[in-house]
Design a protein around this motif. Structure first.
Motif, PDB file in Angstrom:
ATOM      1  N   SER A  31       0.459  -1.475  -0.122  1.00 17.47           N
ATOM      2  CA  SER A  31      -0.480  -0.212  -0.033  1.00 17.47           C
ATOM      3  C   SER A  31       0.964   1.234   0.010  1.00 17.47           C
ATOM      4  O   SER A  31       1.987   1.577   0.282  1.00 17.47           O
ATOM      5  N   GLU A  32       0.598   2.289  -0.321  1.00 19.55           N
ATOM      6  CA  GLU A  32       0.893   3.578  -0.233  1.00 19.55           C
ATOM      7  C   GLU A  32       1.045   4.039   1.336  1.00 19.55           C
ATOM      8  O   GLU A  32       0.561   3.820   2.121  1.00 19.55           O
ATOM      9  N   PRO A  33       2.109   4.393   1.196  1.00 16.47           N
ATOM     10  CA  PRO A  33       2.909   5.038   2.425  1.00 16.47           C
ATOM     11  C   PRO A  33       1.723   6.586   3.127  1.00 16.47           C
ATOM     12  O   PRO A  33       1.443   7.393   3.330  1.00 16.47           O
ATOM     13  N   LEU A  34       0.601   6.334   3.383  1.00 16.31           N
ATOM     14  CA  LEU A  34      -0.524   6.982   3.846  1.00 16.31           C
ATOM     15  C   LEU A  34      -0.536   7.894   4.892  1.00 16.31           C
ATOM     16  O   LEU A  34      -0.570   8.921   4.718  1.00 16.31           O
ATOM     17  N   GLY A  35       1.009   7.885   5.531  1.00 16.03           N
ATOM     18  CA  GLY A  35       1.143   8.478   7.140  1.00 16.03           C
ATOM     19  C   GLY A  35       1.963   9.714   6.228  1.00 16.03           C
ATOM     20  O   GLY A  35       1.754  11.045   6.755  1.00 16.03           O
ATOM     21  N   LEU A  74      -6.197  14.492   5.923  1.00 15.78           N
ATOM     22  CA  LEU A  74      -6.814  14.396   5.017  1.00 15.78           C
ATOM     23  C   LEU A  74      -5.200  14.424   4.395  1.00 15.78           C
ATOM     24  O   LEU A  74      -4.303  14.969   4.167  1.00 15.78           O
ATOM     25  N   PRO A  75      -5.035  12.686   3.904  1.00 17.82           N
ATOM     26  CA  PRO A  75      -3.837  12.632   2.812  1.00 17.82           C
ATOM     27  C   PRO A  75      -3.694  12.987   0.903  1.00 17.82           C
ATOM     28  O   PRO A  75      -4.993  13.656   0.836  1.00 17.82           O
ATOM     29  N   HIS A  76      -2.846  13.589   0.885  1.00 17.45           N
ATOM     30  CA  HIS A  76      -2.138  14.064  -0.257  1.00 17.45           C
ATOM     31  C   HIS A  76      -1.558  13.110  -1.323  1.00 17.45           C
ATOM     32  O   HIS A  76      -0.926  12.920  -1.132  1.00 17.45           O
ATOM     33  N   ARG A  77      -3.317  12.793  -1.903  1.00 19.34           N
ATOM     34  CA  ARG A  77      -2.896  11.162  -2.631  1.00 19.34           C
ATOM     35  C   ARG A  77      -2.271  11.619  -4.101  1.00 19.34           C
ATOM     36  O   ARG A  77      -1.257  10.501  -4.394  1.00 19.34           O
ATOM     37  N   SER A  78      -2.127  13.089  -4.559  1.00 16.19           N
ATOM     38  CA  SER A  78      -1.013  13.436  -5.895  1.00 16.19           C
ATOM     39  C   SER A  78      -0.063  13.237  -5.684  1.00 16.19           C
ATOM     40  O   SER A  78       1.197  12.916  -5.981  1.00 16.19           O
ATOM     41  N   SER A  79       0.836  13.918  -3.794  1.00 12.16           N
ATOM     42  CA  SER A  79       2.073  13.113  -3.481  1.00 12.16           C
ATOM     43  C   SER A  79       2.807  12.404  -3.530  1.00 12.16           C
ATOM     44  O   SER A  79       3.934  11.974  -3.849  1.00 12.16           O
ATOM     45  N   THR A  80       2.287  11.109  -4.578  1.00  7.44           N
ATOM     46  CA  THR A  80       3.004   9.680  -4.507  1.00  7.44           C
ATOM     47  C   THR A  80       2.330   9.141  -5.889  1.00  7.44           C
ATOM     48  O   THR A  80       3.008   8.343  -6.501  1.00  7.44           O
ATOM     49  N   GLU A  81       2.205  10.329  -6.735  1.00  9.83           N
ATOM     50  CA  GLU A  81       1.245  10.118  -8.237  1.00  9.83           C
ATOM     51  C   GLU A  81       2.210   8.796  -8.922  1.00  9.83           C
ATOM     52  O   GLU A  81       1.636   7.757  -9.320  1.00  9.83           O
ATOM     53  N   LYS A  82       3.862   9.853  -9.157  1.00 11.07           N
ATOM     54  CA  LYS A  82       4.596   8.478  -9.326  1.00 11.07           C
ATOM     55  C   LYS A  82       4.228   7.056  -9.314  1.00 11.07           C
ATOM     56  O   LYS A  82       5.386   6.449 -10.115  1.00 11.07           O
ATOM     57  N   ARG A 123       2.047   5.603  -7.765  1.00  8.82           N
ATOM     58  CA  ARG A 123       0.349   4.583  -7.334  1.00  8.82           C
ATOM     59  C   ARG A 123       0.549   3.787  -8.775  1.00  8.82           C
ATOM     60  O   ARG A 123      -0.632   3.545  -7.439  1.00  8.82           O
ATOM     61  N   LYS A 124       0.972   4.137  -9.798  1.00  5.34           N
ATOM     62  CA  LYS A 124       0.179   2.433 -10.095  1.00  5.34           C
ATOM     63  C   LYS A 124       0.674   0.938  -9.539  1.00  5.34           C
ATOM     64  O   LYS A 124       0.215  -0.106  -9.918  1.00  5.34           O
ATOM     65  N   GLU A 125       1.889   1.356  -8.558  1.00  4.40           N
ATOM     66  CA  GLU A 125       2.244  -0.081  -7.671  1.00  4.40           C
ATOM     67  C   GLU A 125       2.169  -0.390  -6.842  1.00  4.40           C
ATOM     68  O   GLU A 125       2.058  -1.702  -6.682  1.00  4.40           O
ATOM     69  N   TYR A 126       0.886  -0.092  -6.311  1.00  4.96           N
ATOM     70  CA  TYR A 126       0.396  -0.086  -5.043  1.00  4.96           C
ATOM     71  C   TYR A 126      -0.353  -0.999  -5.455  1.00  4.96           C
ATOM     72  O   TYR A 126      -1.854  -1.011  -6.049  1.00  4.96           O
ATOM     73  N   SER A 127      -0.833  -2.421  -4.608  1.00  2.00           N
ATOM     74  CA  SER A 127      -2.106  -2.682  -5.102  1.00  2.00           C
ATOM     75  C   SER A 127      -2.324  -3.836  -3.592  1.00  2.00           C
ATOM     76  O   SER A 127      -1.697  -3.197  -2.408  1.00  2.00           O
ATOM     77  N   TYR A 128      -2.905  -4.712  -3.657  1.00  2.00           N
ATOM     78  CA  TYR A 128      -3.944  -5.480  -2.045  1.00  2.00           C
ATOM     79  C   TYR A 128      -4.037  -6.630  -3.585  1.00  2.00           C
ATOM     80  O   TYR A 128      -4.912  -6.465  -3.549  1.00  2.00           O
ATOM     81  N   PHE A 129      -3.535  -7.756  -2.829  1.00  2.00           N
ATOM     82  CA  PHE A 129      -3.933  -8.850  -3.271  1.00  2.00           C
ATOM     83  C   PHE A 129      -3.620  -9.139  -5.260  1.00  2.00           C
ATOM     84  O   PHE A 129      -2.621  -8.236  -6.086  1.00  2.00           O
ATOM     85  N   GLY A 130      -5.031  -9.047  -5.594  1.00  2.00           N
ATOM     86  CA  GLY A 130      -5.277  -8.864  -6.994  1.00  2.00           C
ATOM     87  C   GLY A 130      -5.200  -7.391  -7.721  1.00  2.00           C
ATOM     88  O   GLY A 130      -5.815  -7.438  -9.058  1.00  2.00           O
TER      89      GLY A 130
END
Ligand code: B12
Length: 453
Positions: A23-27, A162-170, A172-179
């Motif tokens: 998962s993304e580093p939400l913290g 509130l997380p700033h999701r686009s801070s990990t934009e580059k 994000r395609k790697e973050y996954s949960y099982f399938g």
């Protein structure tokens, strides 16, 4: 200020599930969200990046580097701080995350300047505002080296911001949960009233269920672009109000996503009437702690359900075609016969995915004292505390035989119980190959541990 926020790289020698759940580093995204307007901030996710920290520092030239941490990361965080100080001693090193909340002492080290034991909007803004001025007073929640890491004695918990999701934009395609890939993670309510004996999560978030501010949640859900959201709540089915608040928001925002959630067996059986609606809104899979085949162990673990409740929950979910990703704990007093019973039990429950962790008496659990004499590793052997490795000396067989039983059970489950063809259809061959690769890596580590013992 220029601030670099870092997630440490994978710990190669530890047994982890991060090939399956990544998962993304939400913290860090929350910290970024708070600091971005007043400072120049960047996230550097070393679980994805292949460049080292020195190169990144030479390129970005930060004045402060903040590093997030989980249990197995401690030595890696310390070596990153040493490298940072070696590169430029004027850079302030700051550590935060789950492990700095549970065990800040692990980071008392000459290369660590500040430890966030807990993080909230106030201490975060005040800390970075005052840093260039050379703060003279200690701040609540922060242990600084200049004060010998003493705290102000004001207790607190991490605040869900509130997380700033686009801070990990580059990344994000790697973050996954099982399938499911890409997948985002979020939390809808914090805390857990189930207070199971083996669990760290209610110790981190508190024993009271609280909904996160709904306006914050709406803003957050609206910014998530990924088609799948995994909710990390300890028990999404904690009460009616929570489930109804969620279905209300999904309808109001007209969200069209896949959802993966943690749910207790008690929640599934008590609130089964909500499941058809949740399924129609996108619920795909539930992570369920079935834990064990033994009711005696369930009582010792202070679970609020028993083994027949597990079967009831399994049937409810099977009828609705909702996938179950089940987790179990292997008890150190199991005999060969127990492992056989366990395998039979998993076959009867038929979850789509199974994960088995050896019982881990983490140092923050009372269980730690109970098993202290039987521990195979010390508390500061951090890489071992991954919840994937045998930590308590087995009483009914040798350690090598115990690993063999675990390995047999994992292979049995993966080859015979999991419906692999069904999974390929559901998740696609690329995702299944990724999961298989992760399984093979874990099997290899188990074989090595078996040989070592
Ligand atoms: C999502 C998640 C993950 C993600 C990654 C999370 C991450 N931070 O990188 C993935 C799936 C990769 C993961 C992997 C693992 N995880 Co995990 N994970 C979680 C989960 C479900 C949620 C964590 C989370 O995002 N919380 C919400 C965020 C907002 O909280 P936070 O990170 O603490 O951030 C807050 C503050 O700490 C602060 N903060 C964070 N970092 C920093 C940095 C700075 C500089 C500052 C100032 C502040 C700050 O900001 C936030 C403000 O509130 C928790 C369970 C739970 N509900 O807590 C388990 C949990 C954290 N994981 C756990 C474990 C054991 C693991 C694994 C070892 C499991 C395994 N065997 O595979 C691996 C290790 C990964 C590795 N290093 O290789 C344990 C942690 C035990 C511990 N003492 O650390 C937990 C508690 C689950 C459990 N078993 O009880 N995990």
């Amino acid at each position: 200020m220029k601030i670099l926020l870092v997630r440490p790289p994978r710990i190669k020698q530890a047994i982890t599930l991060s090939d399956f759940m990544f998962s993304e580093p939400l913290g860090l995204e929350m910290v970024y969200g708070v600091l971005k307007d007043a400072h120049t901030v960047e996230i550097f996710d070393m679980m994805v990046e292949s460049t080292g920290i020195s190169e990144k520092i030479a390129d970005f030239r930060p004045q402060a580097v903040g590093i997030t941490s989980l249990c197995i990361d401690v030595n890696r965080v310390l070596s990153l701080c040493a490298e940072i100080k070696k590169t430029d001693p004027s850079i302030a090193t700051v550590v935060g995350g789950t492990q700095s909340y549970l065990n800040p002492e692990g980071f008392y080290n000459e290369n660590v300047d500040h430890i966030f034991e807990y993080t909230n909007y106030e201490n975060l803004t005040r800390f970075y505002e005052s840093m260039p001025l050379g703060e003279t007073e200690p701040i609540d929640g922060i242990r600084s080296r200049v004060y010998d890491y003493k705290s102000t004695d004001i207790k607190g918990r991490n605040q869900y911001m509130l997380p700033h999701r686009s801070s990990t934009e580059k990344y994000r395609k790697e973050y996954s949960y099982f399938g499911y890939r890409p997948a985002a993670i979020a939390e809808f309510g914090t805390g857990c009233e189930k207070v199971c004996d083996f669990c760290l999560r209610w110790r981190i978030e508190g024993a009271r269920e609280r909904l996160i501010d709904l306006e914050l949640t709406k803003k957050d859900l609206a910014q998530i672009k990924e088609p799948t959201i995994m909710f990390m709540d300890n028990d999404f089915f904690a009460d009616r109000e929570k489930i109804e608040a969620f279905t209300g928001i999904v309808k109001e925002l007209k969200l069209n996503k896949n959802y993966i959630m943690y749910a207790s067996v008690k929640g599934i059986t008590d609130y089964r009437e909500y499941l058809p609606e949740l399924k129609s809104l996108g619920l795909k899979a539930l992570l369920v702690g079935y834990e064990t085949f033994s009711d005696e162990e369930m009582t010792v673990y202070r679970k609020k359900s028993n083994t027949s409740d597990n079967f009831e929950a399994a049937e409810i979910l099977r009828d609705l075609n909702i996938d179950v990703w089940a987790s179990f704990m292997a008890h150190p007093d199991w005999s060969m016969k127990d492992f056989k019973l366990f395998r039979k039990y998993i076959t009867a429950l038929k979850p789509q995915i199974t994960s088995i962790s050896p019982l881990t008496p983490f140092p923050n659990l009372p269980m730690y004292e109970e098993y202290r004499e039987r521990l195979l590793y010390d508390a500061d052997n951090f890489e071992k505390w991954s919840f994937g490795q045998v930590m308590i000396r087995p009483s009914q067989m040798s350690l090598r035989d115990y690993y063999l039983e675990l390995l047999k059970t994992n292979l049995y489950v993966n080859l015979l119980v999991n419906k692999n063809t069904e999974m390929i259809k559901k998740y696609g061959i690329v995702n299944i190959l990724r999961i298989l690769y992760g399984s093979l890596k874990a099997v290899k580590k188990y074989i090595l541990l078996m040989m070592e013992s």
